[in-house]
Structure formats: structure tokens, C-alpha cells
Design an enzyme around this catalytic site. Structure first.
Site, short mmCIF file in Angstrom:
data_model
loop_
_atom_site.label_atom_id
_atom_site.label_comp_id
_atom_site.label_asym_id
_atom_site.label_seq_id
_atom_site.Cartn_x
_atom_site.Cartn_y
_atom_site.Cartn_z
N GLU A 1 0.09 1.16 -0.86
CA GLU A 1 0.18 0.13 0.18
C GLU A 1 0.17 0.76 1.58
O GLU A 1 0.34 1.98 1.74
CB GLU A 1 1.46 -0.70 -0.01
CG GLU A 1 2.73 0.12 0.10
CD GLU A 1 3.89 -0.67 0.65
OE1 GLU A 1 3.72 -1.33 1.70
OE2 GLU A 1 4.98 -0.62 0.06
N LYS B 1 14.49 -2.34 -2.73
CA LYS B 1 15.24 -1.77 -1.62
C LYS B 1 16.69 -2.24 -1.66
O LYS B 1 16.96 -3.43 -1.81
CB LYS B 1 14.59 -2.16 -0.29
CG LYS B 1 13.34 -1.34 -0.03
CD LYS B 1 12.80 -1.53 1.36
CE LYS B 1 12.00 -2.80 1.45
NZ LYS B 1 10.67 -2.72 0.88
#
Ligand code: PSU
Ligand code: MN
Length: 306
Positions: A26, A160
Site C-alpha cells: 500500500e 493498529k
């Protein structure tokens, strides 16, 4: 329907045509996740890790309206230095293409482009998920829905840890996304190897993962898979230590009234400050480790297709 407007680099095109292993990467982590110049250095190191693992890296971004699959060195540097680049997800990927804009792709948008290009394996740092306080803010990353619908294996260090990991796992379960702990029984928490939450599934060998993946296809099950790879031991920041930093960053960003797409970049940047850059070193190490594992997985899944 017109063919998908993708621009493959010569190297990626050749690898896909020859059915050699390719790993998608990404670009939001480059434009919004890490500061310059660490972002450029990390992006280069991640591509090198994919090559070292025996696959071809395909970093994905939208440049002047073109969906680029595989970036040359100059383009990567242009993105790393750019400011005011759009952060693209499912909702606005086509908007950027139609308007000739430049944008980086999040996990969701990278999955869409990878799937269109015929790339099955993708490495990132950590996916987006359900934010803390989502019961009032409704802030749930589009990455979760994309995992439910798009057939790509996403290698990440869990989600995360700025998120509500328990709620993130609940949504993934509801949406039928397999979450596989790589050689671990505990769902990893990005900077830390453990979250205290069990990984729903566990596999220890790439060959077993490739068989699981092929079996999902055989059973007509659409959608992706999350492979959760704990950060290397030597780079880990212990959970107790991170938790205090995260709680402070979340409180500050919320008090500042930050909303929508800005939440994740603002939190990550604040955490770099609060850890005196230590979180950056850990972030770099975990993305590189994920890239290496993704290459191994891509080798296993590409031999399974033959
Ligand atoms: N992982 C990182 N750094 C990042 C991201 C992931 O180590 O910057 C990005 C990914 O692109 C992910 C996005 O898809 O953050 C999630 O953003 P949001 O929470 O706004 O959906
Ligand atoms: Mn969000």
C-alpha cells in the site's frame, strides 16, 4: 464494461504473466503513516524484503488519475515527498481516477486494485479497524468491509493498537473474515506481540495457509483473509508501555475534534512524538517482517494454483 484502467509496471506485468509470485504494497503508509524521510527509506526496505523473499513487489497508488501497480524509484520518491495527496479508500478511489487526481491507497483501496490486477497477497503494517469510542463516533475503517468482500490475503501485524482490538475482532468474525495468527495463539497488537486476545485461528506453515486459501475458493467463499504476524521480538514495545502512550494520544486527538480520515494519521504522528521516535523504528521493523512473510505466502499460493 470498459477494461479496468490499470497501469502495470513492466516488471509486475511480466511476473503476473509468468505466474511468478507478486506481493502488493500500500502507499498510505508512505504518504500518511510515516514522516519523510523515514517513509521513503521504509518503502524501499519493504520492497527489498519482498525481493529477498523471492517475490516481485507491486506498490500501488493513483498518480494523475492512473491506478499504478508497481512504482519506479522516482515515483516512489515523488509520493514520499508529496503533501496534500488524497488518502483513498473504496469510497473515493474512482473519484481520484475520474478526476485525474493523485492519491495513496489504504488497505481497502489497495485490496481492490490488487484484486483487479490479479495479485492475491498484500503486505501492510496494520489494518484499520473499529476505533475506541466507535459506539458514539461510528468510526469503523472501511478496511474491515473490504476484507469481507475482496479475495486478497492481507499480511499485517494484527490491527493498529490505537483501535479497540476486541471490537475489531468481533466485526471481522461477524463479516466472515478468517483471522489467522502466524505462529501465535495471541492476536498481535502492532507495536506489541500480544494483545491478550486470542487469535481465532492459527497456522505455522505457508503451505497450510495456501491450502486453506484454495479450499475457501473451492467452497465458493468470497472475501479476504487476515494473516496476523507479530512484530519481531527485538523490535517490540511492550503492551503496558504502549497502552499509556496510546490512551494519551487518543484523548488528545479526540479533544482536538479530529474526525474521519484524519484520525489514524494524527494518532500515528502523535505516538511517534510521545515515544521519541521509538514507535517509528518498531513500525518499520514490522512492515519489513510482514513483507518478507507475504513473499513466502505468495510463493506458496502461486505454486498451489498450478
Ligand atoms: N498501517 C500503518 N500505517 C498506516 C496505515 C496502516 O502502519 O498509515 C494506513 C492503512 O493504509 C490503513 C489506514 O488502511 O491507515 C486506515 O485508515 P482509516 O483508519 O482511516 O480507515
Ligand atoms: Mn475512520
Amino acid at each position: 464494461m470498459a477494461p479496468a484502467p490499470l497501469t502495470l509496471s513492466p516488471e509486475v506485468a511480466a511476473a503476473l504473466a509468468a505466474r511468478r509470485p507478486v506481493v502488493a504494497l500500500e502507499s498510505t503508509i508512505v504518504t500518511h503513516g510515516l514522516p519523510f524521510p523515514q517513509n521513503l527509506e521504509t518503502a524501499r526496505a519493504v520492497e527489498a524484503a519482498v525481493r529477498d523473499g523471492g517475490a516481485v513487489p507491486a506498490t500501488i497508488a493513483v498518480l494523475d488519475g492512473a491506478v499504478r501497480i508497481g512504482l519506479d524509484e522516482a515515483t516512489l520518491e515523488r509520493l514520499a515527498r508529496a503533501r496534500d495527496v488524497m488518502k483513498l479508500s473504496r469510497a473515493d478511489l474512482a473519484f481520484a481516477v475520474a478526476g485525474g487526481r493523485t492519491g495513496s491507497t489504504t488497505v481497502a483501496a489497495t485490496m481492490i486494485a490488487a484484486r483487479l490486477a490479479g495479485i492475491e497477497v498484500f503486505a501492510t503494517g496494520g489494518i484499520g479497524g473499529v476505533h475506541r469510542g466507535a459506539e458514539t463516533s461510528f468510526d469503523v475503517s472501511a478496511d474491515l468491509d473490504e476484507l469481507a468482500r475482496t479475495a486478497v490475503i492481507v499480511v499485517s501485524a494484527g490491527a493498529k493498537a490505537i483501535l479497540d482490538l476486541a471490537k475489531t475482532l468481533e466485526v471481522l468474525e461477524t463479516r466472515g473474515v478468517p483471522v489467522v495468527g502466524w505462529r501465535t495463539d495471541d492476536f498481535p497488537a502492532f507495536w506489541s506481540r500480544t494483545s491478550g486476545l486470542p487469535a481465532p485461528l492459527r497456522l505455522d506453515e505457508a503451505e497450510d495457509l495456501a491450502r486453506f486459501w484454495a479450499t475457501r475458493r473451492a467452497l465458493g467463499l468470497d472475501g479476504g483473509l487476515l494473516l496476523a504476524n507479530p512484530v519481531p521480538v527485538e523490535a517490540e514495545i511492550p503492551r503496558a508501555e504502549m497502552e499509556a502512550v496510546i490512551a494519551r494520544a487518543v484523548a488528545e486527538v479526540e479533544a482536538a475534534g479530529v474526525r474521519a480520515k484524519d484520525v489514524t494519521p494524527r494518532l500515528l504522528a502523535r505516538i511517534v512524538e510521545l515515544t521519541d521516535g521509538r514507535s517509528l523504528t518498531t513500525n518499520r521493523a514490522l512492515v519489513i517482517s510482514n513483507a518478507h512473510l507475504a513473499a513466502e505466502v505468495a510463493r506458496a499460493t502461486s505454486s498451489h494454483m498450478l
